[in-house]
Design an enzyme around this catalytic site. Structure first.
Site, PDB file in Angstrom:
ATOM      1  N   LYS A 130      -2.947   2.781 -38.591  1.00 19.27           N
ATOM      2  CA  LYS A 130      -2.794   3.102 -37.171  1.00 19.27           C
ATOM      3  C   LYS A 130      -2.031   1.986 -36.427  1.00 19.27           C
ATOM      4  O   LYS A 130      -1.726   0.955 -37.008  1.00 19.27           O
ATOM      5  CB  LYS A 130      -4.171   3.364 -36.548  1.00 19.27           C
ATOM      6  CG  LYS A 130      -4.949   4.470 -37.280  1.00 19.27           C
ATOM      7  CD  LYS A 130      -4.327   5.855 -37.123  1.00 19.27           C
ATOM      8  CE  LYS A 130      -4.727   6.835 -38.203  1.00 19.27           C
ATOM      9  NZ  LYS A 130      -5.951   7.572 -38.024  1.00 19.27           N
TER      10      LYS A 130
HETATM   11  C1  LIG Z   1      -6.972   8.586 -38.581  1.00 20.62           C
HETATM   12  C2  LIG Z   1      -7.439   9.761 -37.779  1.00 20.62           C
HETATM   13  C3  LIG Z   1      -8.794  10.005 -37.536  1.00 20.62           C
HETATM   14  C4  LIG Z   1      -9.888   9.238 -38.200  1.00 20.62           C
HETATM   15  O1  LIG Z   1      -9.820   7.890 -38.008  1.00 20.62           O
HETATM   16  P1  LIG Z   1     -10.758   6.925 -38.879  1.00 20.62           P
HETATM   17  O2  LIG Z   1     -10.795   5.676 -38.085  1.00 20.62           O
HETATM   18  O3  LIG Z   1     -10.074   6.770 -40.210  1.00 20.62           O
HETATM   19  O4  LIG Z   1     -12.072   7.592 -39.000  1.00 20.62           O
HETATM   20  C5  LIG Z   1      -9.145  11.038 -36.688  1.00 20.62           C
HETATM   21  N1  LIG Z   1      -8.209  11.827 -36.129  1.00 20.62           N
HETATM   22  C6  LIG Z   1      -6.904  11.642 -36.358  1.00 20.62           C
HETATM   23  C7  LIG Z   1      -5.911  12.530 -35.674  1.00 20.62           C
HETATM   24  C8  LIG Z   1      -6.479  10.618 -37.214  1.00 20.62           C
HETATM   25  O5  LIG Z   1      -5.181  10.450 -37.482  1.00 20.62           O
END
Ligand SMILES: *Cc1c(COP(=O)(O)O)cnc(C)c1O
Length: 386
Positions: free
Chosen positions: A184
């Protein structure tokens, strides 16, 4: 041909992060403690939300928001079909029903007209997903919320730093979940946060994140005296550690610079790809700031290669890409549990088949980007659809 494989996204971890992690390790306080508290304050100040709770992931934040808001069996929650399955899984985990909604063409964002048309007396909430970092229209989301008395839980996993009409996402008075997973825009390796203006929800999320204990565990072990804890509900174990927060403390101050770098690379992709048989992403809405999390292109229908063939051809040229996403409705659990048909979500289905995300990160160099564009051009020119 490149010598090294170019991964589609990689975190930027500098010496400050390393030193801060070492500081945590040497301090003896490695669990949830003062650095988590500092990171929560820093995040809340950045976004402009009243309450911030750091958690083990965005998935945990979505689940605890659902639980904390009392959503459960018999309730329906509107979720876009075009999202990562974590969005819909959170709804399943509280025993509610995710009602999937098709996308708008072009941006792939949740179609708010279709969402409003899908509201029933059982609908309790809507979960807009700010896909790729592109903000969903928050004026319209909150108007739908107010018209129908719904709760809003925003999945802002891609969108720390994104703004709608001059305000950061997370500051619109709803429950908003952010992700700090490895790929992210900022990363604590694993981690997430829930932001809200609702003090009661924030307190409930804090309890639920730590076994249902009556007060934060790190206060229990601080030097202002021993206190017994009391369990007020059966909670979960979704806290963030100080080692994770140590990374976040040095990631967040660089986020804006990283978004600017991503934006320059984004515009350069737009220029360099203009001659190829690929659809490039729509320009960001001028009312918004787009966090530029993903640069997604679509192969043309009937073009020289299918999306999957193009991904394979790029791998042989040492370029890694991602697929964000194959829609929730196409996964066996959701398809079979709810009897969903891909034809019911024509836009999301089409995007699921044709989309790929090109390498994009603050460390991507212009030379790397040239390699991606060359590999795309060579693959598409050589391609004959099987
Ligand atoms: C990465 C992601 C999540 C989950 O995030 P985590 O921190 O890995 O649990 C949820 N929604 C979207 C759209 C994502 O890209």
């Amino acid at each position: 041909m490149r010598e090294s494989f170019l991964t589609f996204g990689s975190p930027v971890i500098g010496e400050e992060e390393i030193a801060e992690v070492v500081d945590s390790l040497r301090s003896g306080w490695v669990g949830t403690g003062p650095k988590v508290a500092r990171f929560e304050t820093m995040l809340g100040d950045y976004v402009g939300a009243r309450h911030t709770r750091c958690l083990s992931s965005c998935s945990a934040a979505l689940l605890l928001a659902m639980r904390g808001l009392g959503i459960g069996a018999g309730d329906e929650v509107l979720v876009p079909a075009m999202t990562f399955v974590a969005s819909a899984n959170a709804v399943e985990h509280v025993g509610a029903k995710p009602v999937l909604v098709d996308s708008v063409e072009g941006t792939g964002l949740i179609d708010l007209d279709a969402a409003e048309a899908a509201i029933t007396p059982r609908t309790r909430a809507i979960m807009p997903v700010h896909l790729a970092g592109r903000p969903v229209d928050m004026d319209r989301v909150n108007a739908v919320r107010d018209r129908h008395g719904l709760l809003v839980i925003e999945d802002a996993a891609h969108a720390i730093g994104s703004e709608w009409a001059g305000r950061r996402l997370g500051s619109f008075g709803n429950a908003t979940a952010f992700s700090f997973y490895v790929t992210k825009n900022i990363s604590t390796i694993e981690g997430g946060a829930l932001m809200t203006d609702d003090a009661e929800l924030a307190a409930e999320v804090e309890r639920l994140a730590l076994h249902g204990l009556s007060s934060g565990a790190w206060q229990r072990f601080s030097d202002d005296g021993f206190r017994h804890y009391e369990v007020v509900r059966p909670g979960f174990k979704y806290n963030m550690t100080d080692v994770q927060a140590a990374l976040g403390l040095h990631q967040l101050p660089r986020l804006d610079t990283w978004i600017e770098r991503r934006a320059r690379l984004w515009e350069r992709y737009d220029e360099l790809l203009s001659g190829l048989p690929l659809q490039t992403p729509p320009a960001p809405d001028p009312r918004t700031r787009h966090s530029r999390h993903l640069y997604q292109v679509q192969v043309e229908p009937g073009g020289p290669l299918t999306r999957d063939e193009l991904i394979a051809a790029l791998v042989t040229r040492r370029i890694g890409t991602g697929v964000h996403y194959r829609g929730v409705h196409l996964h066996p659990f959701y398809r079979d549990t709810y009897g969903l048909d891909s034809a019911d979500f024509p836009v999301a289905t089409d995007l699921s088949d044709r989309t790929l995300s090109l390498p994009l990160s603050p460390t991507l160099s212009e030379a790397d980007q040239n390699d991606v564009v060359e590999a795309l051009g060579a693959s598409l020119r050589a391609g004959t659809r099987s």
